[in-house]
Scaffold this motif. Structure first.
Motif, PDB file in Angstrom:
ATOM      1  N   GLY A   1      70.707  42.001  14.517  1.00 26.82           N
ATOM      2  CA  GLY A   1      69.828  41.006  13.906  1.00 26.82           C
ATOM      3  C   GLY A   1      69.010  40.252  14.939  1.00 26.82           C
ATOM      4  O   GLY A   1      67.801  40.051  14.766  1.00 26.82           O
ATOM      5  N   LYS A   2      69.667  39.842  16.027  1.00 25.43           N
ATOM      6  CA  LYS A   2      68.960  39.122  17.093  1.00 25.43           C
ATOM      7  C   LYS A   2      67.879  39.997  17.720  1.00 25.43           C
ATOM      8  O   LYS A   2      66.768  39.534  17.995  1.00 25.43           O
ATOM      9  CB  LYS A   2      69.951  38.672  18.170  1.00 25.43           C
ATOM     10  CG  LYS A   2      70.833  37.500  17.753  1.00 25.43           C
ATOM     11  CD  LYS A   2      71.782  37.110  18.877  1.00 25.43           C
ATOM     12  CE  LYS A   2      72.645  35.916  18.482  1.00 25.43           C
ATOM     13  NZ  LYS A   2      73.623  35.572  19.552  1.00 25.43           N
ATOM     14  N   ALA A   3      68.225  41.278  17.935  1.00 25.94           N
ATOM     15  CA  ALA A   3      67.264  42.188  18.567  1.00 25.94           C
ATOM     16  C   ALA A   3      66.065  42.463  17.647  1.00 25.94           C
ATOM     17  O   ALA A   3      64.913  42.495  18.096  1.00 25.94           O
ATOM     18  CB  ALA A   3      67.954  43.495  18.949  1.00 25.94           C
ATOM     19  N   TRP A   4      66.333  42.653  16.341  1.00 26.00           N
ATOM     20  CA  TRP A   4      65.233  42.866  15.392  1.00 26.00           C
ATOM     21  C   TRP A   4      64.402  41.594  15.237  1.00 26.00           C
ATOM     22  O   TRP A   4      63.174  41.659  15.100  1.00 26.00           O
ATOM     23  CB  TRP A   4      65.767  43.309  14.030  1.00 26.00           C
ATOM     24  CG  TRP A   4      66.141  44.751  13.946  1.00 26.00           C
ATOM     25  CD1 TRP A   4      67.344  45.278  13.569  1.00 26.00           C
ATOM     26  CD2 TRP A   4      65.304  45.889  14.211  1.00 26.00           C
ATOM     27  NE1 TRP A   4      67.309  46.657  13.597  1.00 26.00           N
ATOM     28  CE2 TRP A   4      66.063  47.049  13.989  1.00 26.00           C
ATOM     29  CE3 TRP A   4      63.973  46.029  14.627  1.00 26.00           C
ATOM     30  CZ2 TRP A   4      65.548  48.336  14.164  1.00 26.00           C
ATOM     31  CZ3 TRP A   4      63.455  47.306  14.801  1.00 26.00           C
ATOM     32  CH2 TRP A   4      64.245  48.440  14.571  1.00 26.00           C
ATOM     33  N   HIS A   5      65.074  40.452  15.257  1.00 22.31           N
ATOM     34  CA  HIS A   5      64.375  39.167  15.144  1.00 22.31           C
ATOM     35  C   HIS A   5      63.387  39.008  16.311  1.00 22.31           C
ATOM     36  O   HIS A   5      62.234  38.584  16.112  1.00 22.31           O
ATOM     37  CB  HIS A   5      65.399  38.027  15.132  1.00 22.31           C
ATOM     38  CG  HIS A   5      64.844  36.708  14.702  1.00 22.31           C
ATOM     39  ND1 HIS A   5      65.621  35.662  14.289  1.00 22.31           N
ATOM     40  CD2 HIS A   5      63.571  36.245  14.645  1.00 22.31           C
ATOM     41  CE1 HIS A   5      64.860  34.633  13.973  1.00 22.31           C
ATOM     42  NE2 HIS A   5      63.614  34.963  14.181  1.00 22.31           N
ATOM     43  N   GLN A   6      63.847  39.351  17.514  1.00 17.09           N
ATOM     44  CA  GLN A   6      62.982  39.276  18.696  1.00 17.09           C
ATOM     45  C   GLN A   6      61.731  40.140  18.503  1.00 17.09           C
ATOM     46  O   GLN A   6      60.612  39.729  18.823  1.00 17.09           O
ATOM     47  CB  GLN A   6      63.747  39.735  19.941  1.00 17.09           C
ATOM     48  CG  GLN A   6      64.816  38.750  20.416  1.00 17.09           C
ATOM     49  CD  GLN A   6      65.693  39.336  21.523  1.00 17.09           C
ATOM     50  OE1 GLN A   6      65.549  40.495  21.900  1.00 17.09           O
ATOM     51  NE2 GLN A   6      66.610  38.533  22.044  1.00 17.09           N
ATOM     52  N   LEU A   7      61.947  41.347  17.971  1.00 18.88           N
ATOM     53  CA  LEU A   7      60.817  42.264  17.788  1.00 18.88           C
ATOM     54  C   LEU A   7      59.892  41.786  16.671  1.00 18.88           C
ATOM     55  O   LEU A   7      58.666  41.867  16.792  1.00 18.88           O
ATOM     56  CB  LEU A   7      61.324  43.676  17.493  1.00 18.88           C
ATOM     57  CG  LEU A   7      60.235  44.756  17.452  1.00 18.88           C
ATOM     58  CD1 LEU A   7      59.558  44.902  18.806  1.00 18.88           C
ATOM     59  CD2 LEU A   7      60.807  46.090  17.004  1.00 18.88           C
TER      60      LEU A   7
ATOM     61  N   GLN B   1      66.925  37.240   4.218  1.00 21.17           N
ATOM     62  CA  GLN B   1      66.864  38.390   3.314  1.00 21.17           C
ATOM     63  C   GLN B   1      66.472  39.658   4.066  1.00 21.17           C
ATOM     64  O   GLN B   1      67.046  40.731   3.863  1.00 21.17           O
ATOM     65  CB  GLN B   1      65.870  38.131   2.183  1.00 21.17           C
ATOM     66  CG  GLN B   1      65.772  39.263   1.162  1.00 21.17           C
ATOM     67  CD  GLN B   1      67.080  39.541   0.446  1.00 21.17           C
ATOM     68  OE1 GLN B   1      67.699  38.628  -0.100  1.00 21.17           O
ATOM     69  NE2 GLN B   1      67.537  40.791   0.458  1.00 21.17           N
ATOM     70  N   LEU B   2      65.494  39.533   4.948  1.00 19.53           N
ATOM     71  CA  LEU B   2      65.064  40.688   5.741  1.00 19.53           C
ATOM     72  C   LEU B   2      66.215  41.178   6.611  1.00 19.53           C
ATOM     73  O   LEU B   2      66.468  42.387   6.701  1.00 19.53           O
ATOM     74  CB  LEU B   2      63.858  40.317   6.611  1.00 19.53           C
ATOM     75  CG  LEU B   2      63.302  41.407   7.537  1.00 19.53           C
ATOM     76  CD1 LEU B   2      62.947  42.664   6.759  1.00 19.53           C
ATOM     77  CD2 LEU B   2      62.091  40.884   8.305  1.00 19.53           C
ATOM     78  N   GLY B   3      66.936  40.254   7.228  1.00 24.42           N
ATOM     79  CA  GLY B   3      68.095  40.621   8.043  1.00 24.42           C
ATOM     80  C   GLY B   3      69.136  41.378   7.238  1.00 24.42           C
ATOM     81  O   GLY B   3      69.684  42.386   7.698  1.00 24.42           O
ATOM     82  N   ASN B   4      69.398  40.925   6.006  1.00 28.88           N
ATOM     83  CA  ASN B   4      70.370  41.601   5.142  1.00 28.88           C
ATOM     84  C   ASN B   4      69.890  42.987   4.738  1.00 28.88           C
ATOM     85  O   ASN B   4      70.676  43.937   4.655  1.00 28.88           O
ATOM     86  CB  ASN B   4      70.638  40.766   3.887  1.00 28.88           C
ATOM     87  CG  ASN B   4      71.498  39.552   4.172  1.00 28.88           C
ATOM     88  OD1 ASN B   4      72.305  39.547   5.099  1.00 28.88           O
ATOM     89  ND2 ASN B   4      71.329  38.500   3.391  1.00 28.88           N
ATOM     90  N   ASP B   5      68.587  43.111   4.479  1.00 21.91           N
ATOM     91  CA  ASP B   5      68.024  44.397   4.045  1.00 21.91           C
ATOM     92  C   ASP B   5      68.110  45.469   5.137  1.00 21.91           C
ATOM     93  O   ASP B   5      68.088  46.664   4.842  1.00 21.91           O
ATOM     94  CB  ASP B   5      66.568  44.230   3.618  1.00 21.91           C
ATOM     95  CG  ASP B   5      66.421  43.459   2.312  1.00 21.91           C
ATOM     96  OD1 ASP B   5      67.419  43.329   1.590  1.00 21.91           O
ATOM     97  OD2 ASP B   5      65.305  42.973   2.038  1.00 21.91           O
TER      98      ASP B   5
ATOM     99  N   ILE C   1      60.417  46.234   8.419  1.00 26.93           N
ATOM    100  CA  ILE C   1      59.865  45.015   9.026  1.00 26.93           C
ATOM    101  C   ILE C   1      58.334  45.037   8.943  1.00 26.93           C
ATOM    102  O   ILE C   1      57.705  44.045   8.552  1.00 26.93           O
ATOM    103  CB  ILE C   1      60.323  44.883  10.495  1.00 26.93           C
ATOM    104  CG1 ILE C   1      61.818  44.519  10.545  1.00 26.93           C
ATOM    105  CG2 ILE C   1      59.501  43.823  11.228  1.00 26.93           C
ATOM    106  CD1 ILE C   1      62.416  44.564  11.936  1.00 26.93           C
ATOM    107  N   LEU C   2      57.730  46.168   9.291  1.00 25.99           N
ATOM    108  CA  LEU C   2      56.269  46.276   9.252  1.00 25.99           C
ATOM    109  C   LEU C   2      55.742  46.119   7.821  1.00 25.99           C
ATOM    110  O   LEU C   2      54.732  45.437   7.591  1.00 25.99           O
ATOM    111  CB  LEU C   2      55.825  47.623   9.833  1.00 25.99           C
ATOM    112  CG  LEU C   2      56.071  47.818  11.331  1.00 25.99           C
ATOM    113  CD1 LEU C   2      55.738  49.241  11.745  1.00 25.99           C
ATOM    114  CD2 LEU C   2      55.274  46.819  12.161  1.00 25.99           C
ATOM    115  N   LYS C   3      56.447  46.724   6.871  1.00 26.90           N
ATOM    116  CA  LYS C   3      56.030  46.619   5.460  1.00 26.90           C
ATOM    117  C   LYS C   3      56.122  45.176   4.982  1.00 26.90           C
ATOM    118  O   LYS C   3      55.250  44.689   4.251  1.00 26.90           O
ATOM    119  CB  LYS C   3      56.907  47.526   4.594  1.00 26.90           C
ATOM    120  CG  LYS C   3      56.436  47.644   3.159  1.00 26.90           C
ATOM    121  CD  LYS C   3      57.270  48.654   2.385  1.00 26.90           C
ATOM    122  CE  LYS C   3      56.772  48.761   0.949  1.00 26.90           C
ATOM    123  NZ  LYS C   3      57.582  49.725   0.161  1.00 26.90           N
TER     124      LYS C   3
END
Length: 228
Positions: free
Chosen positions: A26-32, A43-47, A60-62
């Protein structure tokens, strides 16, 4: 209905089942997401839980309306960047990251001669298992790079039974994500969902947290299913 005595193997997801590596993901995706200008939400993190790396990037892009803004080559670069972020965060992981009760549960499965396999979408799962001190229990792993479809497609859990030399109905799959539960069910295995029963309502058996996951509790739940 499958009986407890017919079960010979267990197929594990990793993130959120054995260890809470989802925090690091989650932290790594949040950074990106921040870098890409996409608003991060819970919600995005859960998905993203239980979803492959490239599929997570696409989501994430969508979410940010940017799905058509990048070439495949650029997307692969961003996915690799996320993985670098993740690996840097993982350096501090040790056995304390194992979720409550799971080390004991895994040991009890080996003591009772059950076969174990790992069905994680994470390409870093071998590294994670080494750092957790659990690699010796999971000699049978699915290489995510050999899969044609990600969860919720049943392919990964079907392969999880296959590498053990077992039929799907002889296996129990464990997941903490809705996409993973769908994958287990589609593979024809008994599904154990760990987490919110409303989110994981499609699971055959629900436990709200990992500390409840024991052979005895699984047997009791299966006995109740058989009687109903």
């Amino acid at each position: 209905m499958v009986k407890f005595e017919q079960i010979k193997g267990f197929v594990f997801d990793l993130d959120g089942v054995i260890a809470d590596t989802s925090i690091y993901h989650g932290k790594a995706w949040h950074q990106l997401a921040d870098e890409l200008g996409v608003t991060w939400t819970e919600q995005l993190g859960n998905d993203l839980k239980g979803v492959s790396r490239m599929d997570s990037l696409e989501l994430i892009l969508k979410t940010g309306g940017k799905e058509n803004d990048y070439t495949l080559e650029e997307k692969e670069k961003y996915a690799a960047e996320k993985n670098t972020n993740y690996l840097n965060l993982l350096k501090d992981m040790d056995q304390s990251a194992i979720l409550p009760g799971m080390a004991d549960f895994i040991r009890s499965l080996e003591e009772h001669d059950y076969k174990l396999s790992l069905a994680s979408a994470s390409k870093n799962s071998p590294l994670v298992l080494e750092q957790l001190g659990l690699a010796q229990y999971f000699k049978n792993r699915i290489d995510p790079s050999t899969l044609k479809h990600g969860k919720p497609d049943p392919e990964i859990f079907a392969r999880g039974a296959e590498v053990l030399g077992l039929k799907p109905e002889e296996c129990i799959g464990l997941e903490d994500a809705s996409a993973g539960v769908k994958s287990i069910n589609g593979a024809g295995e008994l599904s154990v969902g760990i987490g919110d029963p409303e989110i994981l309502h499609e699971a055959d058996i629900n436990f709200t947290d990992t500390s409840q996951v024991t052979l005895d509790n699984i047997k009791k739940a299966m006995d109740v299913m058989e009687m109903s």
